[in-house]
Design a protein around this motif. Structure first.
Motif, PDB file in Angstrom:
ATOM      1  N   LEU A 104       0.839  -1.199   0.000  1.00  0.00           N
ATOM      2  CA  LEU A 104       0.000   0.000   0.000  1.00  0.00           C
ATOM      3  C   LEU A 104       0.871   1.246   0.000  1.00  0.00           C
ATOM      4  O   LEU A 104       1.761   1.407   0.843  1.00  0.00           O
ATOM      5  N   ALA A 105       0.617   2.146  -0.946  1.00  0.00           N
ATOM      6  CA  ALA A 105       1.360   3.398  -1.025  1.00  0.00           C
ATOM      7  C   ALA A 105       1.001   4.299   0.161  1.00  0.00           C
ATOM      8  O   ALA A 105      -0.150   4.313   0.600  1.00  0.00           O
ATOM      9  N   LYS A 107       0.469   7.531   0.487  1.00  0.00           N
ATOM     10  CA  LYS A 107      -0.613   8.497   0.244  1.00  0.00           C
ATOM     11  C   LYS A 107      -1.972   7.818   0.282  1.00  0.00           C
ATOM     12  O   LYS A 107      -2.943   8.373   0.809  1.00  0.00           O
ATOM     13  N   ARG A 108      -2.063   6.606  -0.276  1.00  0.00           N
ATOM     14  CA  ARG A 108      -3.325   5.870  -0.252  1.00  0.00           C
ATOM     15  C   ARG A 108      -3.668   5.469   1.175  1.00  0.00           C
ATOM     16  O   ARG A 108      -4.834   5.512   1.577  1.00  0.00           O
ATOM     17  N   ALA A 109      -2.676   5.101   1.960  1.00  0.00           N
ATOM     18  CA  ALA A 109      -2.907   4.727   3.356  1.00  0.00           C
ATOM     19  C   ALA A 109      -3.458   5.909   4.145  1.00  0.00           C
ATOM     20  O   ALA A 109      -4.388   5.760   4.953  1.00  0.00           O
ATOM     21  N   LEU A 111      -5.117   8.502   2.951  1.00  0.00           N
ATOM     22  CA  LEU A 111      -6.480   8.759   2.479  1.00  0.00           C
ATOM     23  C   LEU A 111      -7.471   7.785   3.108  1.00  0.00           C
ATOM     24  O   LEU A 111      -8.558   8.185   3.560  1.00  0.00           O
ATOM     25  N   LEU A 112      -7.106   6.528   3.171  1.00  0.00           N
ATOM     26  CA  LEU A 112      -7.986   5.527   3.768  1.00  0.00           C
ATOM     27  C   LEU A 112      -8.178   5.790   5.268  1.00  0.00           C
ATOM     28  O   LEU A 112      -9.263   5.544   5.808  1.00  0.00           O
ATOM     29  N   TYR A 151     -11.628  -4.120   0.525  1.00  0.00           N
ATOM     30  CA  TYR A 151     -11.145  -3.449  -0.682  1.00  0.00           C
ATOM     31  C   TYR A 151      -9.668  -3.769  -0.922  1.00  0.00           C
ATOM     32  O   TYR A 151      -9.253  -4.074  -2.056  1.00  0.00           O
ATOM     33  N   LEU A 152      -8.858  -3.697   0.146  1.00  0.00           N
ATOM     34  CA  LEU A 152      -7.436  -3.997   0.012  1.00  0.00           C
ATOM     35  C   LEU A 152      -7.210  -5.471  -0.326  1.00  0.00           C
ATOM     36  O   LEU A 152      -6.320  -5.807  -1.120  1.00  0.00           O
ATOM     37  N   SER A 155      -7.988  -6.068  -3.894  1.00  0.00           N
ATOM     38  CA  SER A 155      -6.939  -5.472  -4.725  1.00  0.00           C
ATOM     39  C   SER A 155      -5.602  -6.187  -4.577  1.00  0.00           C
ATOM     40  O   SER A 155      -4.612  -5.765  -5.165  1.00  0.00           O
ATOM     41  N   ALA A 214      -0.112  -0.066  -4.543  1.00  0.00           N
ATOM     42  CA  ALA A 214      -1.516   0.233  -4.817  1.00  0.00           C
ATOM     43  C   ALA A 214      -1.903   1.589  -4.250  1.00  0.00           C
ATOM     44  O   ALA A 214      -1.391   2.003  -3.226  1.00  0.00           O
TER      45      ALA A 214
END
Length: 214
Positions: A104-105, A107-109, A111-112, A151-152, A155, A214
């Protein structure tokens, strides 16, 4: 995770607990299919998805009876994400049985994390104000975190297991409070499988080719 005797032992113990606590047939079906689905997922077996769809149907009905409306609604999203995951795991796999695991990137972490707080507060407020939900904010937190974890997982992202570990720990307390004892025990088993799944996926991720985060 490759010991063939572990799953049958888990199932036998779970059924014994279910009968000892006078669990309904629906609860027994939900716990059994749920255990099998998580077990197959930890082993990166594509059959986890069809078994998971059956499990979703069982949990939808059971949560409706228990007035855990956030968890009931969650099953609709789980159904869609399971179909998505089934497709994702079968794409970009080359000669492997399933798609390689990604990380997991940052920035995505982040945001989540923001979404987790915002959605939990909003969902909990709606449940408290407009339904007879038993424990609205706890229900909403577990439901939202479960949705992120699913979701993770769909993915094929490694950190899905860390989310599931948190979900499992919280769920043990909630289901024990609601006197759904076979479900509480199921989540103890889920917690053990989630820890083992994370370790197994992490070893495979470290040893294998790295995809774009991701």
């Amino acid at each position: 995770m490759n010991k063939g005797w572990v799953l049958p032992v888990f199932v036998i113990v779970m059924l014994a607990v279910a009968f000892a606590t006078s669990s309904s047939a629906l609860e027994i079906a939900a716990t059994t299919t749920g255990l099998l689905s998580v077990w197959l997922t930890a082993r990166e077996n594509i059959w986890a998805w069809p078994v998971g769809l059956a499990n979703v149907a069982c949990f939808f009905c059971m949560f409706e009876d228990a007035k855990l409306y956030a968890d009931m609604t969650l099953q609709v999203f789980f159904f869609a994400l399971s179909l998505y995951g089934w497709a994702v795991w079968l794409t970009g796999r080359g000669t492997a049985k399933v798609r390689p695991t990604r990380s997991l990137a940052p920035k995505r972490a982040a945001l989540l994390g923001v979404l987790l707080v915002a959605v939990t507060l909003l969902w909990g407020f709606v449940l408290e104000a407009y339904t007879d939900a038993s424990i609205p904010y706890a229900d909403a937190l577990i439901a939202t975190l479960s949705l992120i974890a699913q979701y993770l997982l769909s993915s094929k992202v490694l950190q899905n297991w860390l989310c599931w570990i948190a979900v499992d720990a919280l769920s043990i307390g909630m289901y024990a409070y609601k006197e759904l004892y076979s479900l509480a025990f199921l989540y103890v088993v889920f917690l053990a499988i989630a820890v083992a799944g994370h370790l197994s996926w992490k070893r495979a991720y470290d040893a294998g080719p790295k995809e774009v985060p991701a």
